[in-house]
Design an enzyme around this catalytic site. Structure first.
Site, short mmCIF file in Angstrom:
data_model
loop_
_atom_site.label_atom_id
_atom_site.label_comp_id
_atom_site.label_asym_id
_atom_site.label_seq_id
_atom_site.Cartn_x
_atom_site.Cartn_y
_atom_site.Cartn_z
N HIS A 82 0.71 -1.33 -0.05
CA HIS A 82 0.06 -0.10 -0.10
C HIS A 82 0.88 1.18 0.00
CE1 HIS A 82 -4.03 1.34 0.48
NE2 HIS A 82 -3.67 2.46 0.78
N LYS A 187 -7.41 -1.67 5.99
CA LYS A 187 -7.68 -2.40 4.87
C LYS A 187 -7.02 -3.62 4.80
CE LYS A 187 -7.16 1.48 1.90
NZ LYS A 187 -7.69 2.70 2.34
#
Ligand code: URA
Length: 442
Positions: A82, A187
């Protein structure tokens, strides 16, 4: 527990308890707490910050606002990556298919643009038909069948982050360490990753402007990951100037495809190879485990370069697009991606060395052309954006191209041109190039 009391407590600098954080997140996810109260709370967090304990509690509350996946029956050791957000950051579009092409399945949930920084989902939606909204069943099915998934948060995975992310984008509450750390890590935890590579951007076009801020963010996320039983490596990378050349959705997809074909800008290709090497090493795919870390990274890189050279990386990207309903005609020939009506070159007004190419300003120029949102739910113009033809340190002659603007509206084009010229500073003496990476936090 009333939402207004939780807002007031944070507004006045109090430390929220785990129960208060959970109540707020659950209430907002269910729709009991309206956007205006969530916006006020976000602003209070933005100004007051959060302790390490509050940030971890917020992360876990958001991760558990929906399902938390266990991928172990499909992928024995799941890795994920990410980025904290940047300008021209299309890294996932290259890294994920390359890593999968090297034998490590990967399923990734990405986000939309935030402020002046682009979002992977918006880029992918430049491809006609590409579905970013997958159900959990589809997510698991695609991972089992294709070894690759790249989608948005389904309504069932970290839904609190999905809602807060969109609200932060339009309420000036993006650049907050606890909000970024919890958004990203919730997430990642919900999507079932065992190990995560974080690309923490620092500089003019990043939400963390200084190396100290970026280090604090990296350390916070690494700690949260460790507390949640995940292995995390954070790489602090430069975002003073845009990454690669393309800024804007379809333009970035095109550049990612070029890179998967072994072409593409040198800085972007190198950035992708470094991130992907760390993913392969964490996944234990970089040859034998007795290798020291530098050797393992080299072994991983050799595998990734081979997958670039023989087209396996591109083939995986194509398979991903097809599996999620996208039109592969557009990726086979990127000329079929959305194209702007007006294409204008911006030339250097003088000769000299480029001392700054302010990434945030380039991002804002793309946003104002229509590549991003200024209000929640704004439509995006996938065709528009900017190509940046030089890097800091380059010597440029007067009249040489600095940027190419892709626009669909003459007034917006003119505004972008002004902004882009303001984004540059010049030097008469040589300027060293910017590094790609500064630090690693493990
Ligand atoms: N990426 C995210 O997922 N969340 C943020 O807050 C910033 C970047």
């Amino acid at each position: 527990m009333r939402a207004v009391d939780i807002i007031i407590k944070k507004r006045d600098g109090g430390e929220l308890s785990k129960d208060e954080i959970e109540a707020f997140i659950q209430g907002y996810t269910r729709g009991d707490i309206p956007d205006y109260q969530a916006a006020a709370w976000l602003m209070a967090v933005y100004f007051r910050g959060m302790s390490r304990r509050e940030t971890t509690d917020l992360t876990l509350a958001m991760a558990h606002s929906g399902q938390v996946l266990d991928l172990s029956s499909i992928v024995p050791f799941a890795v994920d990556k990410h980025s904290t957000g940047g300008v021209g950051d299309k890294t996932t579009l290259v890294v994920e298919p390359l890593v999968v092409a090297c034998g490590q399945p990967m399923a990734k949930m990405s986000g939309r643009g935030l402020g002046f920084s682009g979002g992977t989902l918006d880029k992918l939606e430049s491809i006609r038909g590409y579905r970013v909204d997958l159900s959990i069943e589809e997510f698991l099915h695609n991972l089992r069948t294709h070894g690759i998934v790249l989608c948005g948060q389904s309504a069932d995975l970290a839904p609190a982050d999905g809602k807060l992310y969109a609200l932060r984008d339009v309420t000036g509450t993006v650049p907050s360490l606890p909000l970024i750390a919890s958004s990203i890590m919730s997430k990642k935890i919900a999507a079932g990753a065992n190990a995560i590579v974080l690309d923490v951007k620092v500089g003019l076009g990043a939400f963390m402007p200084t190396l100290d801020d970026a280090l604090r963010l990296a350390e916070t996320m690494v700690d949260i990951g460790r507390d949640a039983g995940r292995q995390v490596v954070a790489l602090i990378s430069d975002m003073n100037q845009p990454l690669g050349e393309a800024v804007g959705n379809a333009l970035e997809v095109r550049e990612a495809i070029e890179t998967l074909h072994g072409r593409g800008p040198a800085d972007f290709r190198e950035h992708c190879l470094v991130i992907a090497s760390h993913l392969l090493v964490l996944a234990g795919r970089a040859a034998d485990s007795s290798l020291r870390s530098g050797q393992a990274l080299n072994a991983a890189r050799a595998q990734l370069e081979a997958a670039l050279a023989d087209g396996r990386g591109y083939a995986k990207f194509r398979e991903l697009v097809a599996a999620q309903g996208g039109d592969v005609i557009q990726v086979d020939d990127p000329n079929n991606l959305p194209r702007a009506l007006l294409v204008r070159q911006v030339s250097a007004p003088r000769a000299g060395f480029l001392a700054t190419i302010n990434a945030a300003e380039v991002g804002r120029a793309a946003l104002e052309l229509g590549a991003g949102r200024t209000k929640k739910g704004d439509p995006i113009d996938h065709a528009v954006g900017v190509l940046v033809h030089h890097k800091v340190g380059d010597h440029v002659e007067a009249g040489q191209p600095l940027f190419t603007i892709h626009a669909n509206d003459p007034a917006r084009l003119a505004a972008a041109q002004d902004r882009l010229l303001q984004a540059i500073t010049w030097s008469d003496t040589p300027v060293p190039p910017l590094p790609l990476f500064y630090r690693m936090v493990t």
